[in-house]
Design an enzyme around this catalytic site. Sequence first.
Site, PDB file in Angstrom:
ATOM      1  N   CYS A   1       0.859  -1.170   0.000  1.00  0.00           N
ATOM      2  CA  CYS A   1       0.000   0.000   0.000  1.00  0.00           C
ATOM      3  C   CYS A   1       0.902   1.227   0.000  1.00  0.00           C
ATOM      4  CB  CYS A   1      -0.974   0.013   1.181  1.00  0.00           C
ATOM      5  SG  CYS A   1      -0.210   0.044   2.808  1.00  0.00           S
ATOM      6  N   SER A   2       0.370   2.348  -0.471  1.00  0.00           N
ATOM      7  CA  SER A   2       1.241   3.454  -0.826  1.00  0.00           C
ATOM      8  C   SER A   2       1.538   4.443   0.281  1.00  0.00           C
ATOM      9  CB  SER A   2       0.641   4.229  -2.011  1.00  0.00           C
ATOM     10  OG  SER A   2      -0.605   4.776  -1.656  1.00  0.00           O
ATOM     11  N   SER A   3       0.922   4.297   1.438  1.00  0.00           N
ATOM     12  CA  SER A   3       1.236   5.229   2.516  1.00  0.00           C
ATOM     13  C   SER A   3       1.003   4.552   3.853  1.00  0.00           C
ATOM     14  CB  SER A   3       0.382   6.496   2.415  1.00  0.00           C
ATOM     15  OG  SER A   3      -0.953   6.224   2.785  1.00  0.00           O
TER      16      SER A   3
ATOM     17  N   GLN B   1      -2.761   3.816   4.751  1.00  0.00           N
ATOM     18  CA  GLN B   1      -3.572   2.829   4.041  1.00  0.00           C
ATOM     19  C   GLN B   1      -3.491   1.471   4.719  1.00  0.00           C
ATOM     20  OE1 GLN B   1      -2.448   2.887  -0.083  1.00  0.00           O
ATOM     21  NE2 GLN B   1      -3.909   4.504  -0.556  1.00  0.00           N
TER      22      GLN B   1
END
Length: 322
Positions: free
Chosen positions: A101-103, A106
């Site tokens: 996941c990108s952050s 998330q």
Amino acid sequence: MADLPASSVPPADRDADDVEHHPCPRCGVAAGSPCRSRSGAVAGTYHTGRFTKVGRLAKLLRVQTPADRGPGQPWRPGTPPPAPLATDAPTADIRIGYARCSSLTQELQSQLDALAAHGIDRDKIFSEKISTRVRVRPQFEAALTLARQIKAHAPHCRVILTVYEMKRLGRDAAELTALADHLVAHGLVLEMLGGPLAGLYDPSGPGRMLFAFFTAMAETEREAIREATLEGLDAAARKGNHGGRPAVITEDMLHTVLRRRAAGESVETIRADLIIPTGKRKGRNPSLASIYRALAEHDKAQAYPDAVAQAHSEFAELTTGT
């Protein structure tokens, strides 16, 4: 006979070789030997229950014993056929899972649960919370390394890289194409559990169409970036600006944004510390739009350096008349 090329072996001998790969249920001889008659001699024909095990011979009424097997002569056991090649054995599927996941905000657990529910061992699932804008993803590289190692030690197994959906793999066609090339080179298979392209994609089989699509996407995007760069250079030149990036976002400012964003800060937070050094807006903070535009240009240059370099070269030739 078995050492000769198939094209040089007479049909009768090929039939006999195929029949003798099976033991005979009637006379009891082991594989590798001709059939035996009740008198102890080599039988003139193979017993029906034996040659019907060969699919292409199953409908024949009889299969003759070739002369070199000595029909009518005293029976002696022949040489057992070699064990089947490993490639004839059923192949096993070995899956390597990857979740991202990108952050930090998330949620990652749903992807991990989906991979585990798909039968992937926990020790073969790699995960990380990292932006797709970060080119080096340690856990993704670790997943690929393990997949390559397994394939090298078990070449007859099908090693599958499994993700929940395509966007977990990369952010643009360039990255997807590079991944596709890597999978093809190492004989790995791609699997996606969800999304519009859910399914199993073997680059050496029907799945090669997806990999060809990745390549076409990358080429289209590269050409679009080249044309956009040319247009941008031309527009800047018409305004008397022969440099590259607009002065509002300098190279130092961009470096600051990239470094702090990689450390987890938001662009909104970083913006407050950026000061425009020159021009009409000198001393003010740049707009979010300017920062994101500069980031987009940087990303394109990183993803397709050849396209950007080609555009600059073409523009220089056009402006100098060479």
